[in-house]
Scaffold this motif. Structure first.
Motif, PDB file in Angstrom:
ATOM      1  N   TYR A  78       0.842  -1.200   0.000  1.00  0.00           N
ATOM      2  CA  TYR A  78       0.000   0.000   0.000  1.00  0.00           C
ATOM      3  C   TYR A  78       0.878   1.252   0.000  1.00  0.00           C
ATOM      4  O   TYR A  78       0.504   2.272  -0.551  1.00  0.00           O
ATOM      5  CB  TYR A  78      -0.887   0.050   1.238  1.00  0.00           C
ATOM      6  N   PHE A  79       2.014   1.185   0.647  1.00  0.00           N
ATOM      7  CA  PHE A  79       2.882   2.341   0.811  1.00  0.00           C
ATOM      8  C   PHE A  79       4.010   2.389  -0.208  1.00  0.00           C
ATOM      9  O   PHE A  79       4.525   3.462  -0.507  1.00  0.00           O
ATOM     10  CB  PHE A  79       3.476   2.340   2.230  1.00  0.00           C
ATOM     11  N   THR A  80       4.406   1.243  -0.766  1.00  0.00           N
ATOM     12  CA  THR A  80       5.537   1.220  -1.689  1.00  0.00           C
ATOM     13  C   THR A  80       5.123   1.329  -3.158  1.00  0.00           C
ATOM     14  O   THR A  80       5.876   1.862  -3.958  1.00  0.00           O
ATOM     15  CB  THR A  80       6.373  -0.058  -1.506  1.00  0.00           C
ATOM     16  N   LYS A  81       3.970   0.831  -3.507  1.00  0.00           N
ATOM     17  CA  LYS A  81       3.517   0.868  -4.904  1.00  0.00           C
ATOM     18  C   LYS A  81       2.815   2.192  -5.197  1.00  0.00           C
ATOM     19  O   LYS A  81       1.818   2.544  -4.565  1.00  0.00           O
ATOM     20  CB  LYS A  81       2.558  -0.286  -5.201  1.00  0.00           C
ATOM     21  N   THR A  82       3.327   2.911  -6.173  1.00  0.00           N
ATOM     22  CA  THR A  82       2.818   4.247  -6.495  1.00  0.00           C
ATOM     23  C   THR A  82       1.350   4.210  -6.897  1.00  0.00           C
ATOM     24  O   THR A  82       0.552   5.036  -6.439  1.00  0.00           O
ATOM     25  CB  THR A  82       3.650   4.878  -7.620  1.00  0.00           C
ATOM     26  N   ALA A  83       0.981   3.283  -7.749  1.00  0.00           N
ATOM     27  CA  ALA A  83      -0.400   3.222  -8.237  1.00  0.00           C
ATOM     28  C   ALA A  83      -1.376   2.936  -7.096  1.00  0.00           C
ATOM     29  O   ALA A  83      -2.449   3.552  -7.007  1.00  0.00           O
ATOM     30  CB  ALA A  83      -0.529   2.155  -9.320  1.00  0.00           C
TER      31      ALA A  83
END
Length: 109
Positions: free
Chosen positions: A55-60
């Motif tokens: 949730y925090f690492t993936k930009t999309a």
């Protein structure tokens, strides 16, 4: 000497209070200033909110959920107070969607 550039995702969250009131009176007034909070990494934010790390690492995914974040140079950082407010608002939004689906005679009704 290295210059650090901090870019805020939401310009409205960077507003400073006009008075030097105490944090408790600011919360009572509804004006939340998190500028003195430390910035958290994605791992710390994930552990604090008990949410998946992606949730925090993936930009999309971060943008789809509307997570409040800051870009410090090329690093993504979070403030715990803003994340807590987001979590409460997001849970409220999901509850409203479930209630409206039940009232409309949703797929499982």
């Amino acid at each position: 000497m290295r210059v650090t550039q901090i870019t805020c995702r939401d310009e409205l969250s960077m507003n400073k209070p006009q008075s030097l009131a105490s944090p408790l009176s600011l919360q009572a007034a509804g004006d939340n200033d998190f500028s003195c909070e430390p910035l958290l990494t994605a791992q710390d934010a994930s552990k604090a909110l008990n949410l998946p790390l992606y949730y925090f690492t993936k930009t999309a995914k971060r943008k789809a959920l509307g997570l409040p974040f800051y870009c410090v140079n090329r690093l993504v950082r979070f403030r715990l107070g803003e994340l807590h407010q987001w979590q409460v608002a997001y849970a409220h939004k999901l509850q409203e969607q479930q209630d409206s689906a039940l009232q409309d005679g949703g797929a499982n009704a």
